[in-house]
Write a protein that holds these residues in place. Structure first.
Motif, short mmCIF file in Angstrom:
data_model
loop_
_atom_site.label_atom_id
_atom_site.label_comp_id
_atom_site.label_asym_id
_atom_site.label_seq_id
_atom_site.Cartn_x
_atom_site.Cartn_y
_atom_site.Cartn_z
N HIS A 252 0.82 -1.21 0.00
CA HIS A 252 0.00 0.00 0.00
C HIS A 252 0.85 1.27 0.00
O HIS A 252 0.36 2.35 0.30
CB HIS A 252 -0.93 0.00 1.21
N GLY A 253 2.15 1.10 -0.31
CA GLY A 253 3.03 2.26 -0.40
C GLY A 253 3.60 2.73 0.92
O GLY A 253 4.25 3.78 0.97
N HIS A 254 3.40 1.96 1.99
CA HIS A 254 3.93 2.36 3.29
C HIS A 254 5.33 1.77 3.50
O HIS A 254 5.53 0.57 3.25
CB HIS A 254 3.01 1.88 4.42
N VAL A 255 6.23 2.58 3.96
CA VAL A 255 7.59 2.14 4.28
C VAL A 255 7.84 2.39 5.75
O VAL A 255 7.51 3.46 6.28
CB VAL A 255 8.64 2.89 3.42
N HIS A 256 8.40 1.40 6.44
CA HIS A 256 8.63 1.50 7.88
C HIS A 256 10.11 1.28 8.20
O HIS A 256 10.58 0.14 8.24
CB HIS A 256 7.79 0.48 8.63
N GLU A 257 10.84 2.36 8.40
CA GLU A 257 12.21 2.21 8.88
C GLU A 257 12.21 1.72 10.32
O GLU A 257 13.09 0.96 10.72
CB GLU A 257 12.96 3.54 8.76
N LYS A 258 11.20 2.16 11.08
CA LYS A 258 11.00 1.69 12.45
C LYS A 258 9.59 1.15 12.57
O LYS A 258 8.69 1.56 11.83
CB LYS A 258 11.20 2.84 13.45
N HIS A 259 9.41 0.24 13.51
CA HIS A 259 8.05 -0.23 13.76
C HIS A 259 7.23 0.93 14.30
O HIS A 259 7.67 1.62 15.24
CB HIS A 259 8.04 -1.39 14.74
N PRO A 260 6.06 1.20 13.73
CA PRO A 260 5.28 2.37 14.14
C PRO A 260 4.90 2.41 15.61
O PRO A 260 4.67 3.50 16.15
CB PRO A 260 4.02 2.28 13.26
N ASP A 261 4.83 1.26 16.26
CA ASP A 261 4.40 1.22 17.65
C ASP A 261 5.56 1.08 18.63
O ASP A 261 5.59 1.76 19.65
CB ASP A 261 3.40 0.07 17.84
N SER A 262 6.50 0.19 18.32
CA SER A 262 7.60 -0.06 19.26
C SER A 262 8.81 0.81 19.01
O SER A 262 9.66 0.97 19.90
CB SER A 262 8.01 -1.53 19.19
N GLY A 263 8.94 1.34 17.79
CA GLY A 263 10.13 2.12 17.45
C GLY A 263 11.33 1.27 17.09
O GLY A 263 12.43 1.80 16.85
N PHE A 264 11.16 -0.04 17.01
CA PHE A 264 12.28 -0.93 16.68
C PHE A 264 12.74 -0.66 15.25
O PHE A 264 11.95 -0.57 14.32
CB PHE A 264 11.82 -2.39 16.82
N VAL A 265 14.06 -0.54 15.06
CA VAL A 265 14.63 -0.32 13.73
C VAL A 265 14.58 -1.64 12.96
O VAL A 265 15.27 -2.60 13.32
CB VAL A 265 16.07 0.21 13.82
N ILE A 266 13.77 -1.69 11.91
CA ILE A 266 13.52 -2.95 11.21
C ILE A 266 14.79 -3.52 10.60
O ILE A 266 15.01 -4.75 10.60
CB ILE A 266 12.44 -2.76 10.12
N ALA A 267 15.67 -2.68 10.08
CA ALA A 267 16.90 -3.17 9.45
C ALA A 267 17.84 -3.83 10.45
O ALA A 267 18.78 -4.54 10.05
CB ALA A 267 17.63 -2.02 8.74
N ASP A 268 17.59 -3.64 11.74
CA ASP A 268 18.42 -4.27 12.78
C ASP A 268 17.91 -5.65 13.18
O ASP A 268 18.56 -6.34 13.98
CB ASP A 268 18.45 -3.39 14.04
N PHE A 269 16.80 -6.07 12.63
CA PHE A 269 16.20 -7.32 13.09
C PHE A 269 17.03 -8.54 12.68
O PHE A 269 17.50 -8.65 11.55
CB PHE A 269 14.79 -7.49 12.52
N GLN A 270 17.17 -9.45 13.62
CA GLN A 270 17.83 -10.73 13.39
C GLN A 270 16.91 -11.84 13.88
O GLN A 270 16.54 -11.88 15.06
CB GLN A 270 19.16 -10.80 14.15
N LEU A 271 16.53 -12.73 12.98
CA LEU A 271 15.70 -13.87 13.38
C LEU A 271 16.53 -14.81 14.24
O LEU A 271 17.59 -15.27 13.82
CB LEU A 271 15.18 -14.60 12.15
N PRO A 272 16.07 -15.12 15.44
CA PRO A 272 16.84 -16.03 16.31
C PRO A 272 16.73 -17.47 15.83
O PRO A 272 15.81 -17.84 15.10
CB PRO A 272 16.18 -15.84 17.68
#
Length: 340
Positions: A252-272
Motif C-alpha cells: 500500500h506504499g507504506h515504508v517503515h524504517e522503524k516499527h510504528p508502535d515499538s520504534g524498533f529499527v527494522i533493518a536491525d532485526f535478526q531472526l533467532p
C-alpha cells in the motif's frame, strides 16, 4: 538440475484469464502511483505494465511492489512474480493432496507434531471442553477452516465470555471451528511487536531429496490477531542468515524504517535460532512430499520454531529496490532449485 520448463499452456491460460478480467481503471491507478513515485509518464508506465504482463509474466501489483519502473531488463529478470509462482504451484502440488493445506483443521491433524501447541475442534456437544480449554489458556485464536490471507482468524478472551453454551453455539453457527493455543514468540520477535505473533514466511521447494529455501520474509503486525497486510502488517526480506536486508514495507506504499508502535529499527532485526529454523523447514517439507512448493509460516518460540500453516499457493515476497537499494530479486534461486 535440468530445465523442466513451466509449459506454454498454463501461461496462455493465465494471460487469457487476465485479459478477460483486466480492470483498466485499476491499471491506470497503479500506473499513476508508479509515475508519482518514480517520475515516469503515466502512458509510458501503462504501456510498460501491459507489455511486462503479456511478455514477462509480471502481475500489475508485482510491477508496483518491486519498482519495475526504475529497473532495467536484466534486473527485472531476477524478480519472482505471482504469475510465475502460480504456475509453479499448479505444477508441483498434486491435486489430491492440496486439501491438506486448504483446510486448516486437516492441516493441524497432519502437521500436529510440528504445531507444538494445544488445539481443538468445536463440535456439537463439546461446550464444556471449549470452556476448559479457554479458561486454562486465558486467550485463544479461533479460525475458520478455509480462511486465507488473515481472514477468518479471531482472538477470544475467557474473561469476555458470559455464557459458555451460547458462546459455543455462536462459534458453531459462524463456522469458527478451529481453536488454538496462542503461540508464545521469542523475545527478539516480541521486541518488535509484542501484541501480534510475528510470523516468518519461508518459501521452499522439496525436490524429493533436498529442501531448498528460496526466500525468507519476516512479517510484523500492529497488535492485531494477524500480521497480514489486511490487519496493518508489513514485511522485510531476510538474508540466508536471518538478518533483515532493510526497512519494512507493504503493498500500500507504506515504508517503515522503524516499527510504528515499538520504534524498533527494522533493518536491525535478526531472526533467532536460524540454524534450527532451517532444520525445521526441511522436516515439515517432507511430511507431504506430493506438495513440493510451499510457503511455510513459522514462528520462533523461546524453545524453537513452531509451525503456523503452509500455503501450497506460495505467493511471492520479494525485495523492494527503492526501499533497500538492492536491485535484484530471488528468481535465480528458484530457477536453480526447480529448474525452469
Amino acid at each position: 538440475m535440468p530445465s523442466k520448463g513451466l509449459g506454454l499452456a498454463p501461461r496462455l491460460r493465465y494471460l487469457l484469464e487476465r485479459a478477460r478480467r483486466i480492470d483498466a481503471g485499476s491499471v491506470i491507478e497503479r500506473a499513476k502511483e508508479a509515475s508519482a513515485q518514480h517520475g515516469k509518464a503515466v502512458p509510458v508506465v501503462v504501456a510498460d505494465m501491459l507489455w511486462s504482463a503479456a511478455r514477462h509474466n509480471v502481475g500489475f501489483q508485482d510491477y508496483i511492489d518491486y519498482d519495475f519502473a526504475i529497473l532495467n531488463r536484466d534486473e527485472r529478470s531476477t524478480f519472482m512474480t505471482h504469475p510465475v509462482s502460480n504456475q509453479i504451484s499448479q505444477r508441483y502440488a498434486q491435486p489430491e493432496y492440496r486439501h491438506v493445506f486448504h483446510d486448516k483443521i486437516e492441516f493441524d491433524k497432519v502437521f500436529d507434531a510440528f504445531l507444538r501447541r494445544e488445539w481443538m475442534i468445536v463440535e456439537p456437544g463439546n461446550a464444556d471442553r471449549l470452556r476448559d480449554f479457554l479458561q486454562r489458556r486465558g486467550t485463544v485464536v479461533v479460525k475458520t477452516p478455509m480462511g486465507q490471507a488473515g481472514s477468518g482468524v479471531f482472538r477470544y478472551h475467557a474473561a469476555d465470555v458470559e455464557n459458555w453454551n451460547e458462546f459455543h453455539a455462536t462459534l458453531l453457527a459462524q463456522g469458527r471451528l478451529l481453536v488454538e493455543e496462542v503461540i508464545q514468540q521469542h523475545a527478539d520477535l516480541a521486541a518488535v511487536c509484542p501484541g501480534t505473533v510475528n510470523t516468518t514466511r519461508i518459501t521452499a521447494f522439496f525436490d524429493g531429496d533436498r529442501t531448498h529455501v528460496l526466500a525468507i520474509a519476516q512479517k510484523f503486525g500492529r497488535g492485531e490477531v494477524s500480521d497480514q497486510m489486511s490487519f496493518g502488517g508489513f514485511y522485510t526480506m531476510l538474508d540466508d542468515d536471518g538478518h533483515a536486508v532493510g526497512p519494512g514495507y507493504d503493498s500500500h506504499g507504506h515504508v517503515h524504517e522503524k516499527h510504528p508502535d515499538s520504534g524498533f529499527v527494522i533493518a536491525d532485526f535478526q531472526l533467532p535460532m536460524m540454524d534450527e529454523v532451517r532444520v525445521f523447514i526441511d522436516q515439515v517439507a517432507r511430511v507431504v512430499p506430493q506438495v513440493q512448493y510451499v510457503g511455510w509460516d513459522v514462528v520462533v518460540s523461546p524453545t524453537g520454531p513452531v509451525l503456523v500453516e503452509g500455503n501450497w499457493g506460495a505467493g511471492v515476497y520479494e525485495n523492494k529496490p527503492s526501499v533497500t537499494g538492492i536491485r535484484t530479486g530471488h528468481k535465480p534461486r528458484y530457477r536453480e532449485a526447480i529448474g525452469f
